[in-house]
Design a protein around this motif. Structure first.
Motif, mmCIF file in Angstrom:
data_model
loop_
_atom_site.group_PDB
_atom_site.id
_atom_site.type_symbol
_atom_site.label_atom_id
_atom_site.label_comp_id
_atom_site.label_asym_id
_atom_site.label_seq_id
_atom_site.Cartn_x
_atom_site.Cartn_y
_atom_site.Cartn_z
ATOM 1 N N GLU A 30 58.604 25.657 66.957
ATOM 2 C CA GLU A 30 59.125 26.456 65.858
ATOM 3 C C GLU A 30 57.945 27.038 65.086
ATOM 4 O O GLU A 30 56.847 26.489 65.111
ATOM 5 N N TRP A 31 58.186 28.137 64.387
ATOM 6 C CA TRP A 31 57.117 28.787 63.642
ATOM 7 C C TRP A 31 57.603 29.178 62.250
ATOM 8 O O TRP A 31 58.794 29.201 61.985
ATOM 9 N N ALA A 32 56.640 29.468 61.372
ATOM 10 C CA ALA A 32 56.946 29.943 60.020
ATOM 11 C C ALA A 32 55.890 30.971 59.624
ATOM 12 O O ALA A 32 54.746 30.917 60.074
ATOM 13 N N TYR A 33 56.289 31.894 58.764
ATOM 14 C CA TYR A 33 55.346 32.906 58.283
ATOM 15 C C TYR A 33 54.170 32.267 57.547
ATOM 16 O O TYR A 33 53.064 32.770 57.592
ATOM 17 N N GLU A 34 54.391 31.157 56.867
ATOM 18 C CA GLU A 34 53.323 30.549 56.084
ATOM 19 C C GLU A 34 52.266 29.849 56.941
ATOM 20 O O GLU A 34 51.166 29.592 56.456
ATOM 21 N N ASP A 35 52.551 29.558 58.179
ATOM 22 C CA ASP A 35 51.589 28.867 59.047
ATOM 23 C C ASP A 35 50.281 29.651 59.132
ATOM 24 O O ASP A 35 50.239 30.752 59.660
ATOM 25 N N GLY A 36 49.220 29.085 58.597
ATOM 26 C CA GLY A 36 47.902 29.691 58.684
ATOM 27 C C GLY A 36 47.723 30.978 57.911
ATOM 28 O O GLY A 36 46.799 31.729 58.175
ATOM 29 N N THR A 37 48.600 31.243 56.952
ATOM 30 C CA THR A 37 48.500 32.475 56.162
ATOM 31 C C THR A 37 48.523 32.129 54.675
ATOM 32 O O THR A 37 48.646 30.969 54.307
ATOM 33 N N GLY A 38 48.477 33.143 53.838
ATOM 34 C CA GLY A 38 48.555 32.949 52.397
ATOM 35 C C GLY A 38 49.969 33.066 51.859
ATOM 36 O O GLY A 38 50.180 32.990 50.655
ATOM 37 N N LEU A 39 50.947 33.264 52.730
ATOM 38 C CA LEU A 39 52.331 33.425 52.291
ATOM 39 C C LEU A 39 52.927 32.071 51.904
ATOM 40 O O LEU A 39 52.808 31.101 52.648
ATOM 41 N N LYS A 40 53.586 32.035 50.745
ATOM 42 C CA LYS A 40 54.225 30.811 50.259
ATOM 43 C C LYS A 40 55.532 31.170 49.572
ATOM 44 O O LYS A 40 55.616 32.177 48.875
ATOM 45 N N GLY A 41 56.561 30.352 49.745
ATOM 46 C CA GLY A 41 57.832 30.559 49.058
ATOM 47 C C GLY A 41 58.549 31.809 49.523
ATOM 48 O O GLY A 41 58.373 32.266 50.643
ATOM 49 N N ARG A 108 49.463 44.627 57.096
ATOM 50 C CA ARG A 108 49.992 43.312 57.447
ATOM 51 C C ARG A 108 48.923 42.237 57.264
ATOM 52 O O ARG A 108 49.188 41.161 56.753
ATOM 53 N N LYS A 109 47.706 42.546 57.685
ATOM 54 C CA LYS A 109 46.599 41.591 57.506
ATOM 55 C C LYS A 109 46.440 41.242 56.030
ATOM 56 O O LYS A 109 46.337 40.073 55.667
ATOM 57 N N GLU A 110 46.458 42.263 55.174
ATOM 58 C CA GLU A 110 46.292 42.031 53.739
ATOM 59 C C GLU A 110 47.460 41.213 53.186
ATOM 60 O O GLU A 110 47.272 40.327 52.358
ATOM 61 N N ALA A 111 48.675 41.487 53.640
ATOM 62 C CA ALA A 111 49.854 40.758 53.159
ATOM 63 C C ALA A 111 49.840 39.297 53.606
ATOM 64 O O ALA A 111 50.224 38.408 52.858
ATOM 65 N N LEU A 112 49.354 39.052 54.817
ATOM 66 C CA LEU A 112 49.324 37.686 55.339
ATOM 67 C C LEU A 112 48.254 36.829 54.679
ATOM 68 O O LEU A 112 48.387 35.615 54.603
ATOM 69 N N HIS A 113 47.202 37.449 54.183
ATOM 70 C CA HIS A 113 46.058 36.700 53.674
ATOM 71 C C HIS A 113 45.770 37.039 52.220
ATOM 72 O O HIS A 113 44.699 37.518 51.865
ATOM 73 N N LEU A 114 46.750 36.766 51.358
ATOM 74 C CA LEU A 114 46.625 37.071 49.935
ATOM 75 C C LEU A 114 45.633 36.184 49.207
ATOM 76 O O LEU A 114 45.036 36.591 48.239
ATOM 77 N N ASP A 115 45.515 34.933 49.630
ATOM 78 C CA ASP A 115 44.640 34.019 48.871
ATOM 79 C C ASP A 115 43.223 33.994 49.332
ATOM 80 O O ASP A 115 42.730 34.675 50.072
#
Length: 115
Positions: A30-41, A108-115
């Motif tokens: 299974e996967w999630a958008y938050e895996d290895g990215t800055g996306l949370k909640g 997309r790169k910028e959105a995935l890595h906000l932090d």
């Protein structure tokens, strides 16, 4: 254009650690958008509201797979997709079902890595 892994994949796993977006998963995982990215909640991503922590169904149960919505073809990180560069059987190919501009991939790169 996102990258896809074809069914010629030998499941060696060489590609998975190379992905800067953590868009590559083991067969059946299974996967999630938050895996290895800055996306949370709950966030707005790719024009839609998503729960970044929601576990989602595997794209493949047979071979490693790439989540198209997380793939940036390594744009903004490397000159070429790293999964394709390390694949010993050349099964990481452009996905004609997910054609995108360089601008879209950079956004997309910028959105995935906000932090």
């Amino acid at each position: 254009m996102a990258i896809r892994i074809t069914d010629e994949c030998i499941n060696c796993g060489a590609c998975e650690p190379e992905c800067p977006n953590n868009a590559i998963y083991e067969p059946g995982a299974e996967w999630a958008y938050e895996d290895g990215t800055g996306l949370k909640g709950t966030v707005l991503f790719n024009g839609q509201e998503i729960d970044a922590s929601e576990r989602r169904r595997p794209v493949s149960d047979e071979v490693y797979y790439i989540v198209p919505d997380k793939c940036t073809e390594c744009t903004g990180f490397h000159e070429e997709p790293q999964c394709a560069a390390v694949c010993p059987v050349d099964c990481c190919l452009e996905d004609p079902d997910h054609v995108e501009s360089k601008e879209t991939l950079l956004a997309r790169k910028e959105a995935l890595h906000l932090d």
